[in-house]
Design an enzyme around this catalytic site. Structure first.
Site, PDB file in Angstrom:
ATOM      1  N   ARG A 157      -8.765  15.215   1.595  1.00  0.00           N
ATOM      2  CA  ARG A 157      -9.318  14.521   2.766  1.00  0.00           C
ATOM      3  C   ARG A 157     -10.781  14.866   2.966  1.00  0.00           C
ATOM      4  O   ARG A 157     -11.502  14.170   3.668  1.00  0.00           O
ATOM      5  CB  ARG A 157      -8.567  14.911   4.057  1.00  0.00           C
ATOM      6  CG  ARG A 157      -7.106  14.506   4.168  1.00  0.00           C
ATOM      7  CD  ARG A 157      -6.854  13.095   3.779  1.00  0.00           C
ATOM      8  NE  ARG A 157      -6.459  13.025   2.375  1.00  0.00           N
ATOM      9  CZ  ARG A 157      -6.431  11.912   1.665  1.00  0.00           C
ATOM     10  NH1 ARG A 157      -6.790  10.781   2.211  1.00  0.00           N
ATOM     11  NH2 ARG A 157      -6.064  11.920   0.397  1.00  0.00           N
ATOM     12  N   ASP A 202       0.854  -1.187   0.000  1.00  0.00           N
ATOM     13  CA  ASP A 202       0.000   0.000   0.000  1.00  0.00           C
ATOM     14  C   ASP A 202       0.894   1.242   0.000  1.00  0.00           C
ATOM     15  O   ASP A 202       2.043   1.174   0.426  1.00  0.00           O
ATOM     16  CB  ASP A 202      -0.875  -0.019   1.261  1.00  0.00           C
ATOM     17  CG  ASP A 202      -2.002   0.980   1.153  1.00  0.00           C
ATOM     18  OD1 ASP A 202      -2.206   1.546   0.067  1.00  0.00           O
ATOM     19  OD2 ASP A 202      -2.686   1.195   2.172  1.00  0.00           O
TER      20      ASP A 202
END
Length: 756
Positions: A607, A224
């Site tokens: 975000r 990841d």
DNA sequence: TAAGCCGCGTTTTTT
DNA sequence: ACGCGGCTTA
């Protein structure tokens, strides 16, 4: 597999395309974690792969934990058997199992950054070097970057390239320090963070049988945040998947924000070379944010030159414009943010947990925190000074570490005279040097102290050794909690803390209790088979505060942008949007760095799911001084159609013009009074202020710099170039400044403007 | 060896 | 502002 039906085309590809090398370029909010989790679930359920054969690597413990939970919700408790964790924790585990092959004991200590720095400080002192030239930070980052590029100290000290580099940087002893540092770590049976990766590479290079074992164990490897891997990490994963070729990396080059830690974008390019029949999948649909946010983010990242081609789009609603909040001071900024949260909660039914406040540096949390507390809004701060970095915790941990590994020099130094037992720095230095010169372990010197250090100190050492020996018996025979509480009591640490009845003292005592509670919890966990202190201590250096369970859940989140990566919130405030703070002054040296700051900005923007705020203040406290600030260039970099100025919080306050000590009269002779007087009498210091951002201060100008030119520096003022050093990539200029005298400036870092 | 005073640097992010 | 390290003194 009903969950597969919820995926879009490329996501589906990313899940079911399990064989062979795969690279998933995943735009922000494109369901990356979902693909990773489903991919693992798919492997287990559809392909019948044993979780034991799957290795999934992440960068933070939090990410690892979250993913494990998500997989568990799909496949059940079998997910526990997955190899999942950070690079550091997974390979620390493997290194412990194979430690003997590298000449380490399996209970080797992991030095954290503080340990590393203090060891370097000691070495620099021992060799009589100038600690202003060889600052622990500088030295460590040089060593670290060498290790991350797999350059051993042996190679570093023999290859003239590095020597030449260090000579140009006026740090010719760097190689020697790298060597000394490495030997000292080895001698202490300790590895630092970079060693965990470096030594894994060594292990796999020199012990093919071991490599073979893990190559077959890890039939599937997933990485990841691939854009954040460094060379060392990349080579490990490459080697591990060389046989089965089942490697899947997921990342987003637009979100690469760890170059300072050695992350290398080149890895993405190398990956394509190393695995020619690579399958590339692009996830470009954003499911997270509104149109407005996605567009704003795109308008920002589009300014970076070196990005992979990718078009992030969304089918979501337009949403609101970004609100720009201007305030007069950092404290007012805090108040505005707090009242906006208060209002949004009341008007739109948001909860605390729907808000995040993101900032560039941890120190910015202070003013926000105060405001939230005053408004009665529950919050939680991530990062900052970690629990494990507190002195009292490090003290007790020092004892625990030393009881397990009695060659751990850093722990030894910490606890040997704590509480005071009459063993000063002189004796300590003699002991450490004796161990090194006779080439014997530290513990052996200590247990035979009489032959090395005759006299009064020897008695004290003998008592200390007896004490540690008694602790070692506990370590061998009792569980972690019994051992730790025994050590806390009998080392005298607890008693000393208990005697301190100040507020800080009580806090410290509580912190130690909290550590003991954590150990108790560990012992009481049924799944934990090995309840020894040894087992508890294994990865403790790799834990951060962020990994602790948080009791309260409905809280506003305060964190740095770096720690926010991978998370999402309905409402996001990006505060401290001021030039030289964000983008950081430190980063403004080269364009590559500015691009990393811009990627950081991109991460921050993306975000947000619903509402986004930018906030900046016109003045801010730093180092106890009030500094003038200007709005960040990043604000202008967002296409203006996506922003509107918030007029609700038009500032009524006057901008504070000077620092006014608003306390009670300081005690005569106190430090505070002394400083106050010193400040008052100080030379007519120009008010330290952030210089104006100006295109005149770009590095392009200084390539034309010649001796004799008159230049201006934002901090040092006017000066004349005395001498130029143009060797290698490090161009330096010696400049004589009118008011500051001679300075040597590294041109790639200096902000110089040519005057004439 | 301990206590106290003084001066300096802080550079940004995390495992 | 604040803490740390170095230096001086008891």
């Amino acid at each position: 597999m009903d969950y597969l039906s919820s995926l879009n085309e490329p996501q589906y590809e990313g899940v079911v395309n399990t064989e062979g090398p795969t690279m998933i370029i995943a735009g922000a909010g494109s369901g990356k974690t979902r693909v990773l989790t489903y991919r693992i679930a798919y492997l287990m359920q559809e392909k019948g792969v044993d979780p034991f054969n799957i290795l999934s690597l992440t960068f933070t413990n939090k990410a690892a934990k979250e993913m494990r939970e998500r997989i568990e919700s799909v496949v059940g408790s079998n997910a526990r058997n997955l190899w999942m964790g950070t690079f550091h924790s997974v390979f620390a585990r493997i290194l412990r199992a194979e430690a003997g092959k590298l000449g380490y004991p399996s209970n080797f200590t992991i030095y954290d950054t503080d340990d590393s720095k203090s060891l370097i400080r000691n070495i620099v002192k021992e060799y009589g070097l100038d600690d202003k030239v060889y600052k622990p930070n500088t030295v460590l980052s040089r060593i670290s970057s060498a290790k991350n590029r797999l350059i051993s100290w042996q190679e570093y000290t023999t290859n003239p390239i590095y020597k030449a580099d260090d000579d140009t940087a006026m740090k010719p002893e760097m190689g020697m320090l790298y060597k000394a540092y490495s030997l000292r770590c080895k001698k202490a049976d300790a590895m630092d963070f970079d060693d965990l990766l470096f030594n894994t590479n060594v292990l796999f290079r020199d012990h093919l049988d071991v490599l073979n074992k893990y190559q077959h164990r890890f039939r599937y490897v997933l990485v990841d945040e691939f854009q954040d891997t460094n060379v060392s990490q990349y080579l490990i994963t490459k080697k591990l998947s060389a046989v089965n070729q089942n490697i899947a990396v997921v990342g987003d080059d637009a979100q690469s924000i760890y170059a300072f830690r050695g992350a290398d974008i080149e890895n993405i390019l190398n990956f394509e070379k190393d695995f020619p029949d690579l399958k590339v999948i692009k996830l470009e649909q954003n499911y997270r944010s509104t149109q407005n946010i996605v567009n704003a983010a795109n308008s920002v990242i589009g300014r970076n030159k070196g990005q992979l081609k990718k078009t992030v789009w969304t089918a979501n609603n337009d949403g609101n414009q970004i609100e720009l909040i201007k305030s007069v001071s950092d404290n007012e900024e805090g108040r505005f943010v707090a009242s906006e949260i208060f209002e949004q909660k009341a008007n739109r039914n948001y909860k605390n947990e729907d808000f995040a406040i993101l900032y560039r540096t941890n120190s910015q949390s202070r003013s926000i925190e105060e405001a939230l507390r005053k408004s009665g809004i529950a919050y939680r701060i991530y990062g900052g000074l970690s629990f494990y970095q507190r002195k009292e915790i490090k003290d007790l941990m020092g004892y625990l570490r030393f009881a397990i590994n009695s060659n751990d020099e850093q722990s030894f130094r910490r606890i040997i005279n704590l509480p005071k037992r009459g063993i000063g720095p002189t004796s300590v230095e003699k002991i450490v040097v004796a161990a090194f010169e006779h080439d014997i372990p530290l513990w052996e010197v200590l247990t035979n102290i009489n032959s090395f250090l005759p006299g009064r100190a020897a008695n004290a050492i003998n008592d200390f050794v007896t004490l540690i020996k008694s602790f070692k018996i506990y370590v061998e025979t009792k569980d972690a909690f019994e051992t730790a509480s025994h050590i806390a009591k009998n080392s005298g640490l607890l008693k000393e803390l208990y005697a301190d009845k100040t507020i800080e003292g009580l806090n410290r005592y509580e912190n130690v209790q909290e550590l003991l509670n954590a150990i108790k919890e560990f012992v009481d966990t049924p799944e934990v088979e090995d309840k020894s202190l040894n087992n508890f201590m294994q990865d403790i250096a790799l834990l951060t505060d962020n990994d602790k369970e948080n009791e309260e859940t409905d809280v506003v989140t305060l964190m740095t942008i770096h720690s926010a990566k991978g998370l999402e919130f309905k409402n996001v405030f990006i505060v401290g949007m001021e030039e030289d703070l964000f983008p950081s002054q430190m980063m403004m040296s080269s364009r590559a760095d500015l691009e990393e700051e811009r990627r950081l900005f991109y991460v921050a923007i993306t975000r947000a799911k619903e509402n986004l705020y930018f906030s900046y203040a016109l003045s801010r406290y730093r180092y106890g001084r009030l500094l003038n600030c200007e709005p960040s260039r990043f604000i202008e970099e967002v296409d203006p159609s996506y922003i509107r100025v918030n007029t609700k919080y038009g500032s009524r306050e006057q901008k504070p013009s000077s620092l006014s000590p608003s306390r009670n009269a300081p005690e005569v002779g106190s430090n505070y009074a002394r400083n106050l007087i010193a400040n008052r009498n100080a030379a007519p210091k120009k008010p330290m202020s952030y210089h104006k951002p100006s295109d005149n201060f770009t590095p392009s100008d200084i390539s034309n710099l010649k001796e004799g030119m008159k230049v201006e520096h934002p901090k040092f003022g006017f000066g004349k170039v005395h001498k130029m050093d143009v060797e290698g990539s490090n161009k330096k200029a010696k400049v004589i400044f009118e008011s500051f005298g001679e300075k040597t400036l590294l041109l790639s870092f200096a902000k110089l403007r040519i005057v004439e």
